[in-house]
Design a protein around this motif. Sequence first.
Motif, PDB file in Angstrom:
ATOM      1  N   LYS A  39       4.563  25.537 -17.193  1.00 17.30           N
ATOM      2  CA  LYS A  39       4.781  25.662 -18.627  1.00 17.30           C
ATOM      3  C   LYS A  39       5.260  24.375 -19.290  1.00 17.30           C
ATOM      4  O   LYS A  39       5.186  24.233 -20.502  1.00 17.30           O
ATOM      5  N   TYR A  89       5.709  22.641 -24.361  1.00 20.02           N
ATOM      6  CA  TYR A  89       6.097  23.855 -23.663  1.00 20.02           C
ATOM      7  C   TYR A  89       5.021  24.901 -23.901  1.00 20.02           C
ATOM      8  O   TYR A  89       4.751  25.287 -25.044  1.00 20.02           O
ATOM      9  N   PHE A  91       3.754  28.456 -23.926  1.00 21.63           N
ATOM     10  CA  PHE A  91       4.109  29.869 -23.903  1.00 21.63           C
ATOM     11  C   PHE A  91       3.084  30.658 -23.097  1.00 21.63           C
ATOM     12  O   PHE A  91       3.424  31.571 -22.345  1.00 21.63           O
ATOM     13  N   THR A  92       1.816  30.337 -23.309  1.00 23.52           N
ATOM     14  CA  THR A  92       0.711  30.904 -22.549  1.00 23.52           C
ATOM     15  C   THR A  92      -0.251  29.763 -22.243  1.00 23.52           C
ATOM     16  O   THR A  92      -0.004  28.612 -22.591  1.00 23.52           O
ATOM     17  N   CYS A  96       0.940  26.366 -27.149  1.00 23.90           N
ATOM     18  CA  CYS A  96       2.117  25.587 -26.757  1.00 23.90           C
ATOM     19  C   CYS A  96       2.727  24.939 -27.996  1.00 23.90           C
ATOM     20  O   CYS A  96       2.051  24.729 -29.004  1.00 23.90           O
TER      21      CYS A  96
END
Length: 212
Positions: A39, A89, A91-92, A96
């Motif tokens: 991630k 980052y 998330f899925t 991001c």
Amino acid sequence: ILNSIFVKKSMKRVFSFLIVGMLFYSFSYSRESDSLYNKNELSVYTGLFSWEQSVGFVGEALFDFNSFVDSGYQVRPKVIHPIGISYKYHFTKNVCIKSSFSFARTRKLYSFTNPTYNYTRTDNIYSFMLGAEWHYFNRRLISLYSGLEIGGFIWNTNVLNNDNIKDRSTQGFVAFQVNAFGLRVGNDRIGGFVEVGVGNNGIINTGLSVKF
């Protein structure tokens, strides 16, 4: 007839259990895949011409065209195109958030022969932005995406003339970066990327990223 009805009901129940089981398996598999997906992503990059540098050179060309005949005006530029670092980052696998910091510099030597005079101007540009990306195509080694960032930048100007007299100024402006197209090639750890857009990070960006 009763047996036929019973068989049909039994088949419907089995079919329903199969559908529920497949949905549960798919959901569990996707959750497991997301949990194994790295991630965090750290990148270093360099760009070609931030929008401030591009506007500055266009304006310089117009000034040169209007002035060189009368004053013997010449300008010698040295450019450091945007270089920076970013953090993402995820998330899925598709969405991001992103933060980035970049630095760019333009240094110009201005020379006039009528009368003789010259000075040096150095523009340092520091940009910090936050944004998001949508990764609309993901395969094992290739990812395609688009993104948008917005923030602020500091424009620091230093002017030094013949008499070593310095003139300094610092201004703040809104920073932005719109990447219409991004391509990352690599595995889930290390990869290289190219982005095409416009803004403080440049019209074309390229760099390396590490996921963890």
